[in-house]
Enzyme design. Structure first.
Site, PDB file in Angstrom:
ATOM      1  N   HIS A 159      14.142 -55.634   7.328  1.00 22.57           N
ATOM      2  CA  HIS A 159      14.474 -56.485   6.178  1.00 22.57           C
ATOM      3  C   HIS A 159      15.748 -57.264   6.507  1.00 22.57           C
ATOM      4  O   HIS A 159      16.742 -57.209   5.780  1.00 22.57           O
ATOM      5  CB  HIS A 159      14.615 -55.646   4.909  1.00 22.57           C
ATOM      6  CG  HIS A 159      13.329 -55.018   4.476  1.00 22.57           C
ATOM      7  ND1 HIS A 159      12.402 -55.688   3.720  1.00 22.57           N
ATOM      8  CD2 HIS A 159      12.799 -53.793   4.725  1.00 22.57           C
ATOM      9  CE1 HIS A 159      11.353 -54.896   3.503  1.00 22.57           C
ATOM     10  NE2 HIS A 159      11.570 -53.745   4.111  1.00 22.57           N
ATOM     11  N   HIS A 182       9.233 -51.020  10.795  1.00 22.75           N
ATOM     12  CA  HIS A 182       7.927 -51.708  10.738  1.00 22.75           C
ATOM     13  C   HIS A 182       7.927 -53.056  11.472  1.00 22.75           C
ATOM     14  O   HIS A 182       7.940 -54.119  10.879  1.00 22.75           O
ATOM     15  CB  HIS A 182       7.384 -51.835   9.320  1.00 22.75           C
ATOM     16  CG  HIS A 182       8.318 -52.293   8.248  1.00 22.75           C
ATOM     17  ND1 HIS A 182       9.162 -53.388   8.365  1.00 22.75           N
ATOM     18  CD2 HIS A 182       8.530 -51.812   6.988  1.00 22.75           C
ATOM     19  CE1 HIS A 182       9.830 -53.554   7.245  1.00 22.75           C
ATOM     20  NE2 HIS A 182       9.474 -52.607   6.401  1.00 22.75           N
ATOM     21  N   ALA A 209       9.123 -58.340   7.866  1.00 25.39           N
ATOM     22  CA  ALA A 209      10.428 -58.465   7.207  1.00 25.39           C
ATOM     23  C   ALA A 209      11.584 -58.535   8.209  1.00 25.39           C
ATOM     24  O   ALA A 209      12.596 -57.859   8.057  1.00 25.39           O
ATOM     25  CB  ALA A 209      10.640 -57.336   6.207  1.00 25.39           C
ATOM     26  N   ASP A 226       3.995 -46.270   6.344  1.00 26.76           N
ATOM     27  CA  ASP A 226       4.670 -47.039   5.292  1.00 26.76           C
ATOM     28  C   ASP A 226       3.820 -47.013   4.015  1.00 26.76           C
ATOM     29  O   ASP A 226       3.743 -47.985   3.279  1.00 26.76           O
ATOM     30  CB  ASP A 226       4.937 -48.474   5.744  1.00 26.76           C
ATOM     31  CG  ASP A 226       5.893 -49.226   4.832  1.00 26.76           C
ATOM     32  OD1 ASP A 226       6.596 -48.580   4.021  1.00 26.76           O
ATOM     33  OD2 ASP A 226       5.949 -50.480   4.914  1.00 26.76           O
ATOM     34  N   GLN A 284      10.627 -55.045  -1.421  1.00 27.88           N
ATOM     35  CA  GLN A 284      11.804 -54.421  -2.031  1.00 27.88           C
ATOM     36  C   GLN A 284      12.266 -55.297  -3.206  1.00 27.88           C
ATOM     37  O   GLN A 284      11.967 -56.490  -3.267  1.00 27.88           O
ATOM     38  CB  GLN A 284      12.928 -54.290  -1.007  1.00 27.88           C
ATOM     39  CG  GLN A 284      12.533 -53.568   0.270  1.00 27.88           C
ATOM     40  CD  GLN A 284      12.617 -52.063   0.166  1.00 27.88           C
ATOM     41  OE1 GLN A 284      13.328 -51.521  -0.670  1.00 27.88           O
ATOM     42  NE2 GLN A 284      11.882 -51.374   1.015  1.00 27.88           N
ATOM     43  N   HIS A 289       6.417 -43.769   1.791  1.00 26.70           N
ATOM     44  CA  HIS A 289       6.941 -43.754   0.417  1.00 26.70           C
ATOM     45  C   HIS A 289       6.143 -42.828  -0.488  1.00 26.70           C
ATOM     46  O   HIS A 289       6.695 -42.234  -1.415  1.00 26.70           O
ATOM     47  CB  HIS A 289       6.926 -45.169  -0.160  1.00 26.70           C
ATOM     48  CG  HIS A 289       7.786 -46.126   0.596  1.00 26.70           C
ATOM     49  ND1 HIS A 289       9.139 -46.231   0.401  1.00 26.70           N
ATOM     50  CD2 HIS A 289       7.479 -47.011   1.580  1.00 26.70           C
ATOM     51  CE1 HIS A 289       9.636 -47.143   1.229  1.00 26.70           C
ATOM     52  NE2 HIS A 289       8.646 -47.620   1.949  1.00 26.70           N
ATOM     53  N   ARG A 346      12.504 -70.295  21.979  1.00 26.56           N
ATOM     54  CA  ARG A 346      13.919 -70.657  22.097  1.00 26.56           C
ATOM     55  C   ARG A 346      14.830 -69.745  21.285  1.00 26.56           C
ATOM     56  O   ARG A 346      16.047 -69.763  21.473  1.00 26.56           O
ATOM     57  CB  ARG A 346      14.143 -72.121  21.668  1.00 26.56           C
ATOM     58  CG  ARG A 346      13.507 -73.134  22.604  1.00 26.56           C
ATOM     59  CD  ARG A 346      14.016 -74.542  22.337  1.00 26.56           C
ATOM     60  NE  ARG A 346      13.405 -75.484  23.255  1.00 26.56           N
ATOM     61  CZ  ARG A 346      12.330 -76.218  22.985  1.00 26.56           C
ATOM     62  NH1 ARG A 346      11.740 -76.104  21.790  1.00 26.56           N
ATOM     63  NH2 ARG A 346      11.826 -77.043  23.877  1.00 26.56           N
ATOM     64  N   ALA A 406       2.786 -54.953   0.242  1.00 22.96           N
ATOM     65  CA  ALA A 406       3.626 -53.962  -0.451  1.00 22.96           C
ATOM     66  C   ALA A 406       3.318 -52.573   0.094  1.00 22.96           C
ATOM     67  O   ALA A 406       2.686 -51.751  -0.561  1.00 22.96           O
ATOM     68  CB  ALA A 406       3.368 -54.027  -1.954  1.00 22.96           C
TER      69      ALA A 406
END
Length: 384
Positions: free
Chosen positions: A197, A218, A222, A276, A144, A62, A229, A310
């Site tokens: 995510h 990643h 997330a 990231d 996010q 980012h 199981r 973050a």
């Protein structure tokens, strides 16, 4: 220097490691790789017995060094790109966040505007865009912003892609949400769909692969965890040979043993080291913005006020060194998780991703602790 030679280096190629060799750079390309001592008259860069690797390719970043792709700042992207050379990153995908359509569109326009004018050799190259969201699950937002989560559609992605001048290479999405199947069916040949995510089940994740999904965003963060199981997305990532996995190699987002497990399952051909990273990479501890949310950075951790991680402040060279320690494997095998795998995925391995005659002279020289001493971008030498 339009033509020079890197001497006295341990050169890592796709087929083998040259313990003592030299590499000739000419007009921004690799023109020769040989074993032994160089005896010619070209100007020499002495690698001093250190490791000569292909430049790193970060497909999920980012920002860093005070900048963020979502700032939609031309000068900010320029500064970020220049600074990334210091960690050996020679190509990256500028990565967006789950924000309003208007903010995403501004970021996309700025990325392609800078990309069109980036100076070859002077900075890390933007190889495209990773759209992380907004087509994710509101149940696994991580850092996010849940306010801007939306459902995917072919029309919306084509709209973003038109603005981005077809530079969107990867989209992180949740395969279980409404519209995901139809979108994946229609666009999987044009864009890499990466599951992240998401609260998808093991079966939903595997079904998405059948429809064309190829990556996990990643790994271990997330998404639905593994249980004996209900193997979840992580179980699908481990066992489905059609999935390649990102991994944040900071030892914070994933326990070193978990990284080792993933590496044993996927091997060195199906994993991508990513950072990231957010804007605080390369900066002091303090408070920073990520996608309109306040992030507190202390030590090696970046967290929201809620405690949620973050992004990271990881540098690619440090991530590679960490992987060597976490997996107990050697640089001989691990170098490709920083470059060649990414180049193959992005379909740029004909000119990037490894050290081979005819490929771009995107090169990094590192010591055994992966400290960057020299980064060469398109033949231009940057010493650190």
């Amino acid at each position: 220097m339009s033509k020079y030679v890197i001497t006295n280096g341990k050169i890592y190629t796709e087929t083998h490691v040259i313990e003592q060799g030299y590499l000739v750079v000419e007009d921004g390309k690799i023109s020769e790789i040989q074993e032994g001592q160089y005896t010619g008259e070209l100007e020499q860069i002495d690698a001093k017995g250190q490791n000569v690797l292909p430049g790193f390719i970060d497909i999920h970043i980012h920002g860093g060094y005070g900048e963020d792709a979502m700032d939609a700042s031309f000068e900010g992207l320029k500064h970020l790109s220049e600074q990334l050379l210091s960690e050996g990153t020679t190509t990256f995908l500028a990565t967006t966040m789950t924000q309003s359509d208007a903010n995403i569109e501004k970021a996309l326009k700025n990325i392609v505007a800078y990309q069109a004018q980036q100076q070859r050799g002077e900075a890390s190259e933007i190889g495209g865009i990773h759209l992380e969201g907004p087509f994710i699950s509101e149940h696994k937002v991580g850092a996010q912003n849940p306010e801007f989560v939306q459902r995917p559609s072919v029309n919306k992605i084509q709209h973003f892609q038109e603005i981005a001048q077809n530079q969107i290479k990867i989209i992180t999405f949740a395969p279980e949400v409404d519209g995901a199947r139809e979108t994946l069916n229609a666009l999987h040949d044009d864009i890499i769909f990466s599951m992240g995510h998401t609260v998808a089940t093991f079966d939903e994740a595997n079904e998405a692969v059948e429809r064309g999904a190829k990556h996990i965003t990643h790994l271990y963060n997330a998404a639905t965890p593994f249980t004996h199981r209900d193997p979840g997305v992580f179980g699908a990532a481990w066992t489905n040979e059609g999935l390649n996995t990102e991994i944040i190699g900071d030892g914070i987002h994933s326990h070193p043993a978990s990284v080792q497990i993933a590496y044993k399952q996927k091997g060195n051909e199906h994993m991508y080291l990513i950072t990231d990273a957010m804007r605080a990479k390369g900066m002091q501890d303090g408070e920073y913005d990520l996608g309109g949310q306040n992030v507190i950075v202390r030590g090696q951790e970046a967290r929201l006020a809620s405690g949620a991680l973050a992004g990271s402040i990881l540098k690619m060279n440090n991530g590679l060194y960490n992987l060597m320690n976490f997996t107990h494997d050697t640089l001989d095998n691990l170098w490709r998780v920083t470059s060649l795998n990414q180049a193959i995925a992005l379909n740029i391995d004909d000119h990037k991703g490894s050290l081979a005659v005819g490929k771009d002279a995107d090169i990094v020289i590192v010591d055994n602790k992966i400290k960057v001493n020299t980064t060469i971008k398109a033949g231009t030498v940057h010493n650190y």
